[in-house]
Design a protein around this motif. Structure first.
Motif, short mmCIF file in Angstrom:
data_model
loop_
_atom_site.label_atom_id
_atom_site.label_comp_id
_atom_site.label_asym_id
_atom_site.label_seq_id
_atom_site.Cartn_x
_atom_site.Cartn_y
_atom_site.Cartn_z
N ARG A 68 4.52 -28.79 19.98
CA ARG A 68 3.22 -28.85 19.31
C ARG A 68 3.11 -30.12 18.47
N ASP A 69 1.90 -30.64 18.34
CA ASP A 69 1.63 -31.64 17.32
C ASP A 69 0.94 -30.94 16.16
N TYR A 70 0.47 -31.71 15.18
CA TYR A 70 -0.12 -31.09 13.99
C TYR A 70 -1.33 -30.24 14.35
N GLU A 71 -2.17 -30.74 15.24
CA GLU A 71 -3.39 -30.02 15.58
C GLU A 71 -3.07 -28.64 16.15
N ALA A 72 -2.02 -28.56 16.98
CA ALA A 72 -1.66 -27.28 17.58
C ALA A 72 -1.02 -26.33 16.56
N LEU A 73 -0.35 -26.90 15.57
CA LEU A 73 0.30 -26.06 14.54
C LEU A 73 -0.66 -25.72 13.39
N LYS A 74 -1.81 -26.36 13.38
CA LYS A 74 -2.73 -26.27 12.25
C LYS A 74 -3.16 -24.84 11.89
N PRO A 75 -3.38 -23.94 12.85
CA PRO A 75 -3.76 -22.58 12.45
C PRO A 75 -2.73 -21.92 11.52
N TYR A 76 -1.45 -22.19 11.75
CA TYR A 76 -0.42 -21.67 10.85
C TYR A 76 -0.44 -22.42 9.51
N VAL A 77 -0.56 -23.74 9.59
CA VAL A 77 -0.57 -24.54 8.36
C VAL A 77 -1.74 -24.15 7.47
N ASP A 78 -2.90 -23.90 8.07
CA ASP A 78 -4.07 -23.52 7.28
C ASP A 78 -3.81 -22.25 6.48
N ARG A 79 -3.08 -21.32 7.05
CA ARG A 79 -2.76 -20.08 6.33
C ARG A 79 -1.81 -20.37 5.16
N VAL A 80 -0.87 -21.29 5.37
CA VAL A 80 0.04 -21.67 4.29
C VAL A 80 -0.74 -22.36 3.17
N VAL A 81 -1.65 -23.25 3.56
CA VAL A 81 -2.45 -23.98 2.57
C VAL A 81 -3.29 -23.01 1.73
N LYS A 82 -3.73 -21.92 2.34
CA LYS A 82 -4.53 -20.93 1.61
C LYS A 82 -3.69 -20.01 0.72
N GLY A 83 -2.38 -20.25 0.70
CA GLY A 83 -1.54 -19.51 -0.23
C GLY A 83 -0.78 -18.34 0.37
N GLU A 84 -0.90 -18.11 1.68
CA GLU A 84 -0.15 -17.00 2.29
C GLU A 84 1.34 -17.32 2.32
N GLU A 85 2.16 -16.29 2.19
CA GLU A 85 3.61 -16.46 2.18
C GLU A 85 4.22 -16.09 3.53
N ASN A 86 5.43 -16.60 3.76
CA ASN A 86 6.23 -16.24 4.94
C ASN A 86 5.49 -16.49 6.26
N ILE A 87 4.84 -17.63 6.34
CA ILE A 87 4.10 -17.96 7.57
C ILE A 87 4.96 -18.83 8.49
N LEU A 88 5.27 -20.04 8.06
CA LEU A 88 6.12 -20.94 8.85
C LEU A 88 7.56 -20.93 8.37
N TRP A 89 7.73 -20.67 7.08
CA TRP A 89 9.06 -20.61 6.46
C TRP A 89 8.99 -19.55 5.38
N LYS A 90 10.14 -19.06 4.97
CA LYS A 90 10.16 -17.97 4.00
C LYS A 90 9.54 -18.43 2.67
N GLY A 91 8.76 -17.53 2.08
CA GLY A 91 8.10 -17.82 0.82
C GLY A 91 6.96 -18.82 0.97
N LYS A 92 6.76 -19.61 -0.09
CA LYS A 92 5.75 -20.67 -0.10
C LYS A 92 6.43 -22.02 -0.22
N PRO A 93 5.78 -23.08 0.25
CA PRO A 93 6.35 -24.42 0.05
C PRO A 93 6.33 -24.80 -1.43
N LEU A 94 7.20 -25.74 -1.80
CA LEU A 94 7.15 -26.31 -3.14
C LEU A 94 5.97 -27.27 -3.27
N TYR A 95 5.74 -28.04 -2.19
CA TYR A 95 4.70 -29.08 -2.18
C TYR A 95 4.08 -29.16 -0.79
#
Length: 494
Positions: A68-95
């Motif tokens: 995948r490139d960013y565009e293909a991974l974006k649906p998961y990233v968007d959920r992380v950006v909205k504050g959801e936890e345990n989407i791509l990696w455990k917990g939330k990102p630091l930054y």
């Protein structure tokens, strides 16, 4: 020798031994990284969606996880950006490292508590390997400058975001803070031209020993120093002997830098990105950068000539060959999985594994099937300048598919520092060098599909004006070496 220099040499020896331990066991090291990543992400949404609980081998992984490139991974990233936890990696990102340039606007690359330390350690270890090899540690007593983005961070759903270089500025070790320039206040200036002038003010009377940044923007800093003082950079900074860079190939800039500095200085190349810190130059004697196999990143490689086929083969570290152009694919402890960062690499050594960055998979010219890559145009330009007084500030290459008359051609847009005495002779030398670099290009010239390349001179500061016009002057932004259309060159101030 000062106590600080002695401590640096002892620390360098320790880090060198640790590096040797994993570098001498590359396949086992990558297998351990792979297993740790899969185990850690089993309970994430991505891990559940891709059946990580059933993945035992790389073959399992390659079946379950597509590239995948960013565009293909974006649906998961968007959920992380909205504050959801345990989407791509455990917990939330630091930054989030915020970058630009995709079709959907800004990219938000997660940085986690597991991934962040490697961004810091890799840059440190590159310097320590230099110290270990050269025994030169005196520069630690002087001032160091790192030209980077603003450390001011925004916040989105409780997660701070900014440019990677600005985020990293928050992690400068205490023992370096007294030596480090520019000041926090100057680093926060957003306008690049204003910022560079402020950096000149702060540094011109200091004992600068290490200078770091993308070559094109360091060059701008050097030119302003020279304009202000009237002396070479080497005369202004008597003890400046180490340049650290990343982002672009230094070779097209080297002659201009040595002219501005007034002497040769050692250099260390880095290969950092928001997605991870992948490699650094571990030796002044060997070509290429040491691929970091023990930094929470699992690497895959796809031959660039096969990348756009339906099911290209995905190679692991034990299967790569010297001199082949590979698209770099990563899975990381920041939650990027089977991720195409867009860079291409070639291996210069397999013991240990060292790479050079050969270009971008999206930045190439193949308007006629030639598939010219960044490394080829850089090498051709370097060869054409050898033995001449020609020096170049910046350049980019684009195809001219529909000329007003005659055959199509490759057009080189070059901002010269010192122009060639004979433009036609230089263009001929450049074309010959390019034909040696790429046999398909040579075939097209021989077969009269293309005519020889054309060199178009760009006005002084034309590339800076272009970058300013698109809001990308300074920081980590850089001019693509080539493109398959004329979207860049049509906007250049000629």
């Amino acid at each position: 020798m000062s106590i600080k220099s002695l401590a640096a040499r002892l620390f360098a020896q320790r880090i060198y031994k640790k590096t040797q331990a994993w570098a001498n066991s590359p396949i086992e090291t990558q297998k351990a990284v792979f297993q740790n990543l899969i185990q850690a992400a089993k309970e994430t949404q991505f891990g559940k969606d891709h059946h990580f609980d059933q993945i035992k081998t790389f073959e399992d992984f390659s079946k379950q996880v597509p590239i995948r490139d960013y565009e293909a991974l974006k649906p998961y990233v968007d959920r992380v950006v909205k504050g959801e936890e345990n989407i791509l990696w455990k917990g939330k990102p630091l930054y989030f490292a915020k970058t630009s340039g995709t079709t959907s606007g800004a990219k938000y690359i997660p940085l986690t508590k597991e991934s962040m330390p490697f961004h810091i350690e890799a840059a440190r270890n590159a310097i320590l390997h230099y110290i270990h090899e050269t025994k030169n540690a005196d520069f630690v007593n002087g001032k160091m400058i790192f030209l980077q983005g603003s450390p001011i961070l925004e916040e989105k759903y409780g997660i701070k975001l900014g440019r990677l270089s600005g985020i990293v500025a928050h992690f400068v070790p205490k023992y370096l803070q007294k030596n480090r320039l520019p000041s926090w206040e100057t680093n926060c200036i957003e306008d690049w031209e204003t910022k560079v002038n402020a950096i000149v003010d702060e540094t011109i009377n200091e004992d600068m020993t290490v200078i770091s940044g993308i070559p094109s923007w360091v060059q701008m800093y050097f030119e302003k120093l020279q304009q202000r003082n009237g002396k070479s950079v080497g005369d202004i900074f008597k003890n400046f002997n180490l340049f650290i860079y990343g982002g672009v190939n230094y070779e097209p800039y080297r002659a201009k830098f040595e002219n501005l500095i007034g002497r040769k200085v050692d250099s260390i190349e880095l290969f950092p990105a928001s997605e991870g810190f992948f490699a650094y130059q571990d030796s002044q004697k060997e070509k290429g950068m040491l691929l970091l196999l023990n930094s929470g990143i699992f690497y895959e490689f796809i031959k660039s000539e096969e990348f756009f086929t339906e099911n290209p083969k995905r190679y692991t570290i034990g299967e790569v060959e010297l001199g082949v152009n590979y698209v770099l694919i990563i899975s990381t402890n920041a939650g990027l999985w089977g991720y195409n960062i867009g860079d291409t690499v070639q291996f210069t050594s397999l013991k240990p594994y060292r790479v050079i960055v050969s270009g971008r998979i999206k930045h190439y010219i193949s308007a006629f099937g030639e598939h010219v890559i960044g490394k080829e145009v850089e090498c051709a330009l370097q060869e054409a300048m050898e033995g001449t007084s020609v020096s170049v500030n910046e350049f980019t290459v684009a195809p001219q598919i529909t000329p007003a008359d005659g055959l199509p051609y490759h057009e080189w847009f070059i901002e010269f520092e010192n122009e060639p005495e004979d433009s036609n002779t230089f263009a001929e030398a450049l074309d010959n060098a390019m034909r040696k670099q790429n046999i398909y290009y040579d075939d097209l010239i021989v077969g009269h599909v293309l005519k020889k390349l054309v060199v178009t001179k760009v006005a002084k500061n034309g590339f800076q004006e272009y970058m300013k016009s698109i809001g990308k002057l300074g920081g980590q932004n850089k001019i693509p070496r080539l493109s398959n259309d004329r979207s860049i060159v049509d906007l250049l101030a000629l």
